[in-house]
Each structure stands twice: as structure tokens, then as C-alpha cells.
Write a protein that holds these residues in place. Structure first.
Motif, PDB file in Angstrom:
ATOM      1  N   TYR A  47      -6.627  -6.526  -7.123  1.00  0.00           N
ATOM      2  CA  TYR A  47      -6.139  -7.649  -6.327  1.00  0.00           C
ATOM      3  C   TYR A  47      -5.201  -7.142  -5.243  1.00  0.00           C
ATOM      4  CZ  TYR A  47      -7.917 -10.670 -10.055  1.00  0.00           C
ATOM      5  OH  TYR A  47      -8.725 -11.316 -10.953  1.00  0.00           O
ATOM      6  N   THR A  48      -5.512  -7.468  -3.975  1.00  0.00           N
ATOM      7  CA  THR A  48      -4.664  -7.073  -2.850  1.00  0.00           C
ATOM      8  C   THR A  48      -4.733  -8.144  -1.759  1.00  0.00           C
ATOM      9  OG1 THR A  48      -6.227  -5.979  -1.341  1.00  0.00           O
ATOM     10  CG2 THR A  48      -5.472  -4.691  -3.227  1.00  0.00           C
ATOM     11  N   ALA A  87      -9.737   3.183  -1.951  1.00  0.00           N
ATOM     12  CA  ALA A  87     -10.929   2.411  -2.289  1.00  0.00           C
ATOM     13  C   ALA A  87     -12.202   3.180  -1.965  1.00  0.00           C
ATOM     14  CB  ALA A  87     -10.914   1.078  -1.544  1.00  0.00           C
ATOM     15  N   CYS A 102      -8.520   1.149   2.644  1.00  0.00           N
ATOM     16  CA  CYS A 102      -9.852   1.540   3.133  1.00  0.00           C
ATOM     17  C   CYS A 102      -9.764   2.407   4.376  1.00  0.00           C
ATOM     18  CB  CYS A 102     -10.689   0.300   3.440  1.00  0.00           C
ATOM     19  SG  CYS A 102     -11.115  -0.701   2.006  1.00  0.00           S
ATOM     20  N   ARG A 119      -9.386 -10.880  -3.287  1.00  0.00           N
ATOM     21  CA  ARG A 119      -8.499 -11.127  -2.153  1.00  0.00           C
ATOM     22  C   ARG A 119      -7.336 -12.036  -2.537  1.00  0.00           C
ATOM     23  NH1 ARG A 119      -9.054 -15.210   2.127  1.00  0.00           N
ATOM     24  NH2 ARG A 119      -7.957 -14.481   4.001  1.00  0.00           N
ATOM     25  N   ASP A 179      -5.213  -8.933   2.382  1.00  0.00           N
ATOM     26  CA  ASP A 179      -6.100  -8.350   3.399  1.00  0.00           C
ATOM     27  C   ASP A 179      -5.459  -7.131   4.051  1.00  0.00           C
ATOM     28  OD1 ASP A 179      -8.011 -10.303   2.951  1.00  0.00           O
ATOM     29  OD2 ASP A 179      -7.348 -11.580   4.608  1.00  0.00           O
ATOM     30  N   HIS A 239     -13.076  -5.842  -5.610  1.00  0.00           N
ATOM     31  CA  HIS A 239     -11.894  -6.325  -4.892  1.00  0.00           C
ATOM     32  C   HIS A 239     -11.769  -7.837  -4.941  1.00  0.00           C
ATOM     33  CE1 HIS A 239      -9.669  -7.403  -1.058  1.00  0.00           C
ATOM     34  NE2 HIS A 239      -8.785  -6.780  -1.797  1.00  0.00           N
ATOM     35  N   TRP A 290      -5.552  -4.202   1.650  1.00  0.00           N
ATOM     36  CA  TRP A 290      -6.928  -3.722   1.477  1.00  0.00           C
ATOM     37  C   TRP A 290      -7.355  -2.877   2.678  1.00  0.00           C
ATOM     38  CZ3 TRP A 290     -10.072  -2.523  -2.109  1.00  0.00           C
ATOM     39  CH2 TRP A 290     -11.449  -2.421  -1.885  1.00  0.00           C
ATOM     40  N   GLN A 291      -6.960  -3.293   3.875  1.00  0.00           N
ATOM     41  CA  GLN A 291      -7.285  -2.506   5.057  1.00  0.00           C
ATOM     42  C   GLN A 291      -6.675  -1.106   4.949  1.00  0.00           C
ATOM     43  OE1 GLN A 291      -5.879  -4.056   8.826  1.00  0.00           O
ATOM     44  NE2 GLN A 291      -6.617  -2.281   9.960  1.00  0.00           N
ATOM     45  N   ALA A 297       0.823  -1.214   0.000  1.00  0.00           N
ATOM     46  CA  ALA A 297       0.000   0.000   0.000  1.00  0.00           C
ATOM     47  C   ALA A 297       0.854   1.260   0.000  1.00  0.00           C
ATOM     48  CB  ALA A 297      -0.941  -0.001   1.203  1.00  0.00           C
TER      49      ALA A 297
END
Length: 306
Positions: A110-111, A126, A120, A139, A113, A137, A116-117, A89
Motif C-alpha cells: 500500500y502506497t 518495485a 518505480c 493505491r 501515488d 500494489h 509508488w512513482q 519512500a
């Protein structure tokens, strides 16, 4: 399978906009034999038409302009970018997602977890995109199963967790999580040839070394020449290790690691090169040393067929 190096520099590019180190000053004034570079990203395709963008650099619009296959103009609104995968990230790998906000359907992303956190929360790309094209998204589970990416028929992608740090804005910056940073093994199922891609390598763990040893092409961390490079130049108080990168020179450095690999025909390429790194000087002693060890330096537009 085609792989394009869209951007080969570390964050800030080369020259970095506010930096007047010997390298940046020299390339601006044309007093050094060096080539300008944009920020790190590659693209992968099985058919030359549909591309997986790996890392969305802040320089993404320049990358699209430089590579017409990423904008094939088959209809009124079009893109050759079929999906995006980000390995972490970090701001130099995800800011370009904002440039894709006009996508006509939710953007396939594609990321892991952990990443992605971050996308967000700490740097809510996102959330922002949800007001535009939206994000579809996918995973990256890190459970050993290969990724299934529809656009890459005949290509297998395996994700490997790496030891590194989450970005400064991450909620878990000081509590590293599984999946903060990953490397990729990209395999052409037809030929069996493999690429190992890891622009950020803080440590060479056993599973990483094994993946490197089985690859036909290595695109690996070339950020800093020495561990104290930024400190010596008065540009930072952080070492290479503090930033999650392995130095290239000296005991335990990337050159030593690459020399230890037993494979005979593996192509070894350094990518994600910081603006301060002396290997950017094409006729300098550091570049000559790399050549003696059979190691190349990535440049924007470098292309491989595997």
C-alpha cells in the motif's frame, strides 16, 4: 488491536555504524545508560496472527527474528506479514521490501501515488521485486476514504497527507507532491480507540492537530531535540526543518504541541529517534523533562493493545 514497535530509531539506527557522537560512542562502550535501537517500523494486527507491516526497515530481518509471530512457521514457507504499507519512500522505510523477495505470491503493498512513482523510478524497488515475487500494489488515494485491508478485520486506517519532502533520489525532491509523506489514524472499530502514527512531521497543520487531539495513543516524530542539533555536532549542514522534522524542544516544538492537546488520557510516545538525540540517555535531563510532560520514548519491542 495490537501494535508492536519493531524499530524505534531514525535512519542509521542506534548506534549508527559510522557515528562516534557522544550517544553512539557511549552506548558502544557502555558508559551511557542507553538502549540500542533498530530503524523505524511498526506492525499492526487485529487477531495477533496476521500483521500489517508499516514501513519496511533495513533491519526487517532482525525484526522478524525478534518477533516470532512474524514468522509463525505454519507451513514450509510462511510469514505473519500479510501486507506492507509504507508512509513515504525514504530509504529507511522501504529498503526492507527487498528482504521480502522470497514471498510466495506477489507482495501486497500500500502506497500513495507519489511514493509508488518513487519506488518505480528514483529507487526502483518495485521494478526489482518484479523479477522475484512481484508486487500487488494498492493505491492510497488520499480522498478521505478509509483503507480496506483484508488482513485487518475490524480495524480502520485513514491516511493523512503531511508536509514533508520526498527522498533525495525522488524525481520530485524539489517539487513536493501530495502524498510524499503520510500519517496514519488507526482505529479499532470495536472499542473506538485510535492511534495516530507519524514518525516524520515537518509541520503541525490543522488537520494533523485535529487527528492528534482525537487519538488515544500518539506515536509521533521524535527525531531531533533541537533544530540545529546535527549542525552543532558537526555531522550535517541541515536543520531539522531541512530534513522534514519538527524539533522537540523550544517554542513550537513537539513538547509544546503535545502539551496543547486537551485529551486527558492520551498516551504520548516519541518514535523515530535520531542517534544524536539526547533523549536516548535514559538518566539525562532531556529524558527527565519529557517525563515531567507525560511523554514517553519508544523502544524496540514496545507493545500496545488498543
Amino acid at each position: 488491536m495490537k501494535i508492536k514497535v519493531l524499530g524505534s530509531s531514525a535512519g542509521g539506527g542506534f548506534p549508527q555504524w559510522n557515528c562516534n557522537c557522544r550517544n553512539c560512542n557511549g552506548v558502544r562502550r557502555s558508559t551511557l545508560k542507553a538502549t540500542r535501537r533498530t530503524q523505524s517500523s511498526i506492525a499492526v494486527s487485529a487477531n495477533g496472527e496476521d500483521w500489517l507491516l508499516v514501513n519496511a526497515s533495513p533491519d526487517l530481518l532482525a525484526h522478524i527474528a525478534a518477533h516470532p509471530e512474524l514468522q509463525p512457521a505454519r507451513r514450509a514457507r510462511d510469514s505473519g506479514i500479510a501486507a506492507v504499507l509504507v508512509i513515504d519512500a525514504q530509504i529507511d522505510h522501504v529498503t526492507g521490501l527487498l528482504m521480502l523477495r522470497e514471498h510466495d505470491t506477489p507482495l501486497p503493498l500500500y502506497t500513495t501515488d507519489a511514493v509508488w512513482q518513487d519506488l518505480c523510478s528514483g529507487f526502483p524497488v518495485a521494478t526489482i521485486l518484479s523479477h522475484y515475487c512481484g508486487v500487488e500494489h494498492y493505491r492510497i488515494a488520499l480522498d478521505g476514504a478509509p483503507l480496506a485491508i483484508d488482513a485487518l478485520n475490524g480495524v480502520q486506517i485513514d491516511a493523512l497527507p503531511l508536509s514533508s519532502k520526498a527522498p533525495p533520489y525522488s524525481p520530485h525532491r524539489h517539487a513536493p507532491r501530495h502524498g510524499d509523506n503520510i500519517g496514519l489514524v488507526i482505529t479499532n472499530r470495536q472499542t473506538g480507540k485510535r492511534v495516530f502514527y507519524a514518525p516524520g512531521l515537518g509541520a503541525i497543520e490543522a488537520h494533523v492537530l485535529a487527528a492528534m487531539g482525537e487519538a488515544d495513543l500518539l506515536l509521533v516524530d521524535g527525531t531531533l531535540w533541537t533544530g540545529d542539533e546535527m549542525i552543532r555536532l558537526g555531522l550535517s549542514k541541515k536543520t531539522a526543518a531541512d530534513m522534514g522534522h519538527l524539533q522537540q524542544s523550544g517554542p513550537g516544538g513537539m513538547i509544546e504541541v503535545l502539551d496543547s492537546l486537551e485529551a486527558q488520557n492520551v498516551r504520548k510516545v516519541l518514535i523515530h529517534i535520531n542517534n544524536t538525540n539526547p533523549i536516548l540517555v535514559e538518566d539525562g535531563p532531556e529524558r527527565r523533562l519529557l517525563t515531567e510532560h507525560g511523554i514517553e520514548v519508544a523502544y524496540d519491542g514496545m507493545t500496545f493493545e488498543i
